[in-house]
Design a protein around this motif. Structure first.
Motif, PDB file in Angstrom:
ATOM      1  N   LYS A   1      93.860 134.500  31.658  1.00 60.62           N
ATOM      2  CA  LYS A   1      92.402 134.355  31.719  1.00 60.62           C
ATOM      3  C   LYS A   1      91.754 134.552  30.346  1.00 60.62           C
TER       4      LYS A   1
ATOM      5  N   PHE B   1      95.145 123.707  29.636  1.00 58.01           N
ATOM      6  CA  PHE B   1      94.051 124.237  30.450  1.00 58.01           C
ATOM      7  C   PHE B   1      92.830 123.307  30.387  1.00 58.01           C
ATOM      8  N   LEU B   2      92.465 122.860  29.178  1.00 62.83           N
ATOM      9  CA  LEU B   2      91.298 121.992  29.030  1.00 62.83           C
ATOM     10  C   LEU B   2      91.470 120.659  29.756  1.00 62.83           C
ATOM     11  N   ARG B   3      92.702 120.171  29.769  1.00 64.13           N
ATOM     12  CA  ARG B   3      92.970 118.896  30.442  1.00 64.13           C
ATOM     13  C   ARG B   3      93.246 119.073  31.937  1.00 64.13           C
ATOM     14  N   ARG B   4      93.159 120.325  32.395  1.00 57.11           N
ATOM     15  CA  ARG B   4      93.355 120.675  33.816  1.00 57.11           C
ATOM     16  C   ARG B   4      94.710 120.203  34.337  1.00 57.11           C
ATOM     17  N   GLN B   5      95.736 120.367  33.485  1.00 55.16           N
ATOM     18  CA  GLN B   5      97.089 120.017  33.892  1.00 55.16           C
ATOM     19  C   GLN B   5      97.803 121.267  34.394  1.00 55.16           C
ATOM     20  N   LYS B   6      98.919 121.072  35.027  1.00 51.16           N
ATOM     21  CA  LYS B   6      99.763 122.166  35.501  1.00 51.16           C
ATOM     22  C   LYS B   6     100.968 122.270  34.587  1.00 51.16           C
TER      23      LYS B   6
ATOM     24  N   GLU C   1     105.256 127.622  38.683  1.00 49.17           N
ATOM     25  CA  GLU C   1     104.078 127.288  37.885  1.00 49.17           C
ATOM     26  C   GLU C   1     103.733 128.431  36.928  1.00 49.17           C
TER      27      GLU C   1
END
Length: 186
Positions: free
Chosen positions: A154, A137-142, A149
């Motif tokens: 949250k 999540f922090l690295r904004r990866q999928k 997906e």
């Protein structure tokens, strides 16, 4: 990340096992330091009382909880086998990493070998899996699986952040309790 969802499972599992190994080694260091600190305090308090020059006046109140805490923590830590378990997790993730990077095997062969490797080792905790999701999540990866997906919950930020704060707060609290000025008042 992996090229397909099945191989991504291998990637996520070996990354999670890496996190578990690091957590276990961190716990071992924390408990070792805390036990060393308690032992040092017990020796220091004993020497102060024996010298006769300085007296806390509360040596029994100080020594009894420190002795009980040291004894209890020693039993708990030896039962947890942090270093031994960390070594096992490291062996597991190294095997999974080699499997993941093996370009000579088909996905089906990799998944069969993946299942065999997992059967040989202890499973990681859900908390460690959350740590990996948080990192993704922090690295904004999928992240995807066989269905599609993966939705990152949250409340993950609060769960992982809360656990990190709780671990650090617990260590500080154990340290602070033994340094309380009220222990030294007559």
């Amino acid at each position: 990340m992996a090229e397909n969802a099945q191989e991504e499972r291998i990637y996520i599992t070996y990354k999670t096992r890496m996190t578990t190994e690091a957590r276990l080694r961190s716990n071992a260091r924390l408990w070792h330091r805390l036990l060393s600190y308690y032992a040092f305090c017990m020796i220091l308090y004993s020497l102060i009382e024996l010298s006769g020059n300085y007296s806390t006046g509360n040596s029994q109140i100080i020594m009894a909880p420190l002795s009980v805490a040291t004894f209890g923590l020693s039993l708990y830590i030896s039962g947890e086998r942090y270093q031994e378990r960390a070594d096992q997790f490291k062996n597991c993730y190294l095997r999974l990493q080699a499997l993941y990077n093996n370009k000579g095997m088909s996905t089906d062969e990799k998944m069969a070998r993946y299942a065999e490797i997992l059967d040989l080792y202890e499973n990681q905790s859900d908390d460690d899996y959350d740590e990996i999701l948080f990192d993704i999540f922090l690295r904004r990866q999928k992240l995807s699986n066989a269905v599609g997906e993966v939705e990152i919950p949250k409340n993950l930020i609060f769960r992982v952040g809360g656990r990190r704060l709780a671990r650090k707060g617990f260590a500080f609290l154990l340290f602070a309790v033994t340094c309380s000025p009220k222990l030294y008042q007559s």
